[in-house]
Design an enzyme around this catalytic site. Sequence first.
Site, short mmCIF file in Angstrom:
data_model
loop_
_atom_site.label_atom_id
_atom_site.label_comp_id
_atom_site.label_asym_id
_atom_site.label_seq_id
_atom_site.Cartn_x
_atom_site.Cartn_y
_atom_site.Cartn_z
N SER A 1 4.06 -24.41 40.60
CA SER A 1 3.98 -23.15 39.87
C SER A 1 3.08 -23.31 38.65
O SER A 1 3.05 -24.38 38.02
CB SER A 1 5.38 -22.71 39.42
OG SER A 1 6.21 -22.45 40.53
N GLY A 2 2.36 -22.24 38.33
CA GLY A 2 1.47 -22.28 37.18
C GLY A 2 0.13 -22.92 37.46
O GLY A 2 -0.65 -23.18 36.53
N GLY A 3 -0.15 -23.18 38.72
CA GLY A 3 -1.41 -23.85 39.05
C GLY A 3 -2.60 -22.93 39.11
O GLY A 3 -3.74 -23.39 39.18
N GLY A 4 -2.38 -21.61 39.15
CA GLY A 4 -3.50 -20.66 39.19
C GLY A 4 -3.65 -19.93 40.50
O GLY A 4 -4.68 -19.29 40.74
N LYS A 5 -2.63 -20.00 41.36
CA LYS A 5 -2.75 -19.39 42.69
C LYS A 5 -2.87 -17.87 42.60
O LYS A 5 -3.75 -17.26 43.22
CB LYS A 5 -1.53 -19.78 43.55
CG LYS A 5 -1.37 -21.28 43.77
CD LYS A 5 -0.24 -21.60 44.71
CE LYS A 5 1.12 -21.28 44.13
NZ LYS A 5 1.44 -22.13 42.94
N THR A 6 -1.98 -17.23 41.85
CA THR A 6 -2.03 -15.77 41.73
C THR A 6 -3.27 -15.32 40.96
O THR A 6 -3.85 -14.28 41.26
CB THR A 6 -0.75 -15.26 41.03
OG1 THR A 6 0.38 -15.65 41.81
CG2 THR A 6 -0.77 -13.75 40.91
N GLY B 1 1.03 -25.27 46.07
CA GLY B 1 0.96 -26.14 44.91
C GLY B 1 2.02 -25.79 43.89
O GLY B 1 2.76 -24.81 44.05
N GLU C 1 3.58 -14.88 48.57
CA GLU C 1 4.98 -15.25 48.74
C GLU C 1 5.78 -14.08 49.32
O GLU C 1 6.84 -13.70 48.80
CB GLU C 1 5.58 -15.69 47.40
CG GLU C 1 4.84 -16.87 46.79
CD GLU C 1 5.47 -17.31 45.48
OE1 GLU C 1 6.70 -17.35 45.41
OE2 GLU C 1 4.73 -17.62 44.55
#
Length: 608
Positions: free
Chosen positions: A384-389, A382, A512
């Site tokens: 960047s900044g979507g909350g994955k990490t 998705g 990543e």
Amino acid sequence: MEHTSQALPEQKERPSTGNWRLFIRMIRQTKPSIPILTIAIIMSVASTLIGLVIPLFTKNLVDGFSLSSLSFSQIAGIAIIFIVQTVASGLSIYLLNRIGQQIVAALRDRLWRKLLVLPVTYYDNNRTGETISRMTNDTGVVKSLIAEHMTSFFTGILSVIGSVAVLLYLDWKMTAVMLGVIPLAALFLVPLGRQMFKISKGLQDETASFTTLLTQVLSEIRLVKSSNAESREYTNGKTGIMNLFRFGLKEAKVQAIIAPLMFLVMMMLLVVIVGYGGMRVSSGALTAGELVAFILYLIQIVMPMSQITTFFTQFQKAIGATERIIDMLDADEEDHHSGKSVERSNLPIVVEHLGFAYKNGEPILRDVSFRVEPGTVTAIVGPSGGGKTTLFSLLERYYIPTDGTIQLGETAIETFSLQSWRSQFGYVSQESPLIAGSIRYNICYGVDGDVTDEELEHAAAMAYVDTFIRELPEGYDTEVGERGIKLSGGQRQRIAIARALLRDPKILMLDEATSSLDSKSEVVVQEALKNLMNGRTTLVIAHRLSTVVDADQILFIEKGTITGSGTHQELLAKHKLYREFATQQLQLNEYGTVDSITAELLDASRTR
């Protein structure tokens, strides 16, 4: 990798700042040796009492002085007194210094233990340099007070009290006149002490900021040089240096007032004693020997007074340092051992209605629900900044969800001990952090028990790290440098994979892991990752869809919400933004041709 930050944690209430009780409480918690402290105090008392006897000997010598009256026994007695005083004083100083060093060592031990169990949120909101300053500079201030100034303070207090008591016995009128000068000095010294406290507190804050700047710049010196930012960082550093200089000048001004003031008090007392004492000697109310004794006792009062003043100046500094140390010691920490152990890890990970927001901030994740079956690969993609990490951080329990639950099977992960839960994970990130030390040390880092050479070499072979290690002159004992700077990105990644293999995690998290590698390194690392992923539950964050097209399920996260889930083919068919992502990555490469990965995606798209 996404950047995360955390709001300030709740602080526990504590006594008001500047309170000396905080300092006493902190020292008591280090549990100093009472027997050694008792012996040190006894030696100080003995040394001071012997020092108080010497002026009386001098008085008798002066009043009855003649060559015929001198005897070997008198000279020997005085010599013995001086030797005993010297030994007692030296022993007292050593023991008090020993206690001071033990206290500070215990304090640093507590701080170090605390730093290792503070949650990630603490480090999100406190700069590394300031934390280091608490550990080094502030404890150094406490050490200086205890090891260097505490001795002179105790002996000084005893000397002043003892000298005043003897003087009152010899001539209370002269003693009263002498003591009348001291309150005048106190009128100046008390406000100066308060000013010194403010200056010291500001100096410690500025020192922490300067340490932070040094840590930040020197740890990223290659970025500074590649950005031609030397001039800018020099300006920032010079600003910090000049701020420290200004605080140093303020401190010097206060000290410049205190030292002459103490000298003035001493001279005033000396003039008063000599003048008034001379009158009393001439009137016969006082003998010449008693006047000499008075002057000697005056020295034993005034000299310790300067030491006591220095002690209180240092004590004000120590109180300021104590406030910061106590803040760190009182901060909420992780409990690594409470809870049960993970007995079965081959269970599905179930996330239900998960939500997370930083304090006073916008929600990062909203109503996230999904299920990861054991032994499968789940990709999270998705914008960047979507909350994955952040989702990864919640799975590893670095943060606490504001809504919803995460379960292993039917058990909430909060019921497991942190140590047991985190031992289930292997984490390979884009950065692949290494610690200064050998390759062997980095591969074995975090592994319980001893690692045999066979186990090490097997993990290295599975991670394809053995191929370049054999070419190094020192093999596994080769130093990697700070943060692994002596190795290439691909080599660091493979060492991180070997470390994960050696830990044998049941759940694998890849953030990543190949995004920063060149194509040649990526091929080798991908092969190593296949060995690592074999038979393990795997979660992958990826921007390049080519690395996750074969995942068992793909979760598409936008603005903290899962907007699509399924296989690559299913998302191409039903998810508009995913299809746009795929289309963007199917463009021609810089040579004007379609690479093999793009061809595969094009075929998949045509099939759809």
